[in-house]
Design an enzyme around this catalytic site. Structure first.
Site, PDB file in Angstrom:
ATOM      1  CD  GLN A 162     -19.160  -1.594 -27.642  1.00  0.00           C
ATOM      2  OE1 GLN A 162     -18.733  -2.188 -28.624  1.00  0.00           O
ATOM      3  NE2 GLN A 162     -20.365  -1.834 -27.155  1.00  0.00           N
ATOM      4  CB  SER A 182     -21.828  -7.471 -21.541  1.00  0.00           C
ATOM      5  OG  SER A 182     -22.623  -8.391 -22.242  1.00  0.00           O
ATOM      6  CB  CYS A 310     -28.009  -2.576 -28.159  1.00  0.00           C
ATOM      7  SG  CYS A 310     -26.289  -2.938 -27.980  1.00  0.00           S
TER       8      CYS A 310
HETATM    9  N1  PLP Z   1     -23.712  -1.054 -22.423  1.00  0.00           N
HETATM   10  C1  PLP Z   1     -23.076  -0.899 -23.590  1.00  0.00           C
HETATM   11  C2  PLP Z   1     -22.093   0.204 -23.744  1.00  0.00           C
HETATM   12  C3  PLP Z   1     -23.321  -1.778 -24.656  1.00  0.00           C
HETATM   13  O1  PLP Z   1     -22.680  -1.616 -25.808  1.00  0.00           O
HETATM   14  C4  PLP Z   1     -24.263  -2.822 -24.461  1.00  0.00           C
HETATM   15  C5  PLP Z   1     -24.584  -3.754 -25.568  1.00  0.00           C
HETATM   16  O2  PLP Z   1     -24.221  -3.550 -26.691  1.00  0.00           O
HETATM   17  C6  PLP Z   1     -24.882  -2.949 -23.214  1.00  0.00           C
HETATM   18  C7  PLP Z   1     -24.587  -2.048 -22.220  1.00  0.00           C
HETATM   19  C8  PLP Z   1     -25.867  -4.052 -22.935  1.00  0.00           C
HETATM   20  O3  PLP Z   1     -25.225  -5.257 -22.700  1.00  0.00           O
HETATM   21  P1  PLP Z   1     -26.020  -6.644 -22.891  1.00  0.00           P
HETATM   22  O4  PLP Z   1     -26.255  -6.765 -24.366  1.00  0.00           O
HETATM   23  O5  PLP Z   1     -25.095  -7.688 -22.361  1.00  0.00           O
HETATM   24  O6  PLP Z   1     -27.273  -6.563 -22.113  1.00  0.00           O
END
Ligand code: PLP
Length: 372
Positions: A162, A182, A310
């Protein structure tokens, strides 16, 4: 990305000319991602996103340490993304000792509680750089200091997913041995990410196969995705300072506009005002159901979320707000409003009008009618 979607179909693991084109693109991307994150190219492992990078970091480091007889302790915080929390919980079911350290009312990690949770058999400590719900930034170098004192053999992992769009990860996460990012959080494509694995940090893979990415992440590379991520991250770093200032001003305009448009006490801010990510405006409207508000906002073209977006569609009360001690009624009245590069003043003003009208309506308040 387009050449790798439209005709340059070489597999970077192959031996021929087409394969070399893809391999060269991957290695250039590796150099760009490394430069942006303050790492060496050999320390970058490409993954299929942030979730996968977190899984590889935490499970990989914990299992490697246990295999080498180092210990069985895994420590994280109560406000992590589920990619981290559920990875730790999985390790707990596999016999590791897992501790979750609490946070204060602003979502900032309790360093004394962290020290108390660590011992010489701790293998991995996972502390996110910035929270995905309320935007609070954790004091990572202080965390590293506590680690050096209490668990010198443990590796520090940070989920910087983030943070990467808004903070200089190279500086902010300099003390972490493992850093997850990411691409889709900084303008790149979805389904691609990276894990920094500093020299000396030992992991066992989560995905076994053909041995790509130094045997740590097998599977044919997502060439277009990796090239897109590197381009997006390079552009992010080049424009981050000015974009962060512009978006911070827009976020303040949004927060101030909402507060000015509602009666006193009708809105309160969640998260740490001192460190909050510049694009984050997380607010509670006491007495208003966030779920109902989101429907009104969506109808009027404002895309917002409650809890963690998410966990698709899930409107369970957020574990982050619960860990911050927010009463459940306030958590259920909280929405997360975020901004990004495309956001404009006109959009913010429109959002303020839609949000304040929706909140007034759900709170049963009459609207002041403008005669202008
Ligand atoms: N970690 C955090 C802090 C996130 O905000 C997110 C997704 O929003 C993720 C991990 C997961 O990433 P990804 O969507 O690329 O799998």
């Amino acid at each position: 990305m387009l050449p790798f979607l439209q005709g340059s179909f070489g597999n970077p693991s192959g031996q021929h000319a087409q394969a070399r084109v893809a391999k060269t693109a991957i290695e250039e991307a590796r150099e760009q991602v490394a430069a942006a994150l303050g790492a060496k190219p050999a320390e970058i492992i490409f993954t299929g996103g942030g979730t996968e990078a977190d899984n590889l970091a935490i499970k990989g480091a914990a299992r490697s340490a246990r295999d080498r007889g180092f210990g069985d302790g895994v420590v994280t915080t109560a406000v992590e993304h589920h990619a981290v929390l559920h990875s730790c919980e999985r390790l707990g079911r596999d016999g590791f000792r897992v501790a979750k350290v609490g946070v204060d009312g602003n979502g900032v990690l309790d360093l004394d509680a962290l020290a108390a949770a660590l011992d010489e058999r701790t293998t991995v400590v996972s502390v996110m750089l910035a929270n995905n719900e309320v935007g609070t930034v954790q004091p990572l170098s202080a965390v590293a200091g506590v680690l050096a004192e209490r668990s010198p053999r443990a590796v520090l992992h940070t989920d910087a997913v983030q943070a990467a769009a808004w903070l200089d990860v190279a500086a902010a996460a300099a003390d972490a041995a493992l850093i997850a990012v990411s691409a889709h959080k900084f303008g790149g494509p979805k389904g691609v990410g990276a894990l920094v694995v500093r020299q000396g940090a030992k992991l066992v893979p989560v995905i076994d196969g053909g041995g790509q990415e130094r045997d740590l992440r097998s599977g044919t590379h997502n060439v277009a995705g990796i090239v897109g991520m590197a381009a997006a991250l390079t552009a992010t770093v080049a424009h981050r300072a000015e974009e962060a200032a512009r978006v911070a001003a827009l976020r303040d305009r949004l927060a101030d506009g909402i507060a000015a448009g509602l009666p006193d006490g009708a809105v309160r801010t969640n998260g740490d005002p001192a460190t909050k990510l510049v694009n984050n405006c997380h607010v509670a409207f006491p007495g208003v159901e966030a779920e109902a508000l989101l429907l009104l906002l969506d109808r009027d073209g404002v895309c917002a979320s409650a809890g963690s977006s998410c966990a698709s569609g899930a409107l369970e009360p957020s574990h982050v707000l619960a860990a911050m001690g927010l009463p459940v009624e306030l958590a259920r009245s909280s929405v997360r409003l975020t901004l990004g590069w495309p956001s404009t003043e006109a959009e913010v003003d429109e959002a303020v009008a839609v949000i304040t009208a929706g909140v007034d309506r759900l709170a049963g308040r009459a609207r002041r009618v403008s005669t202008g």
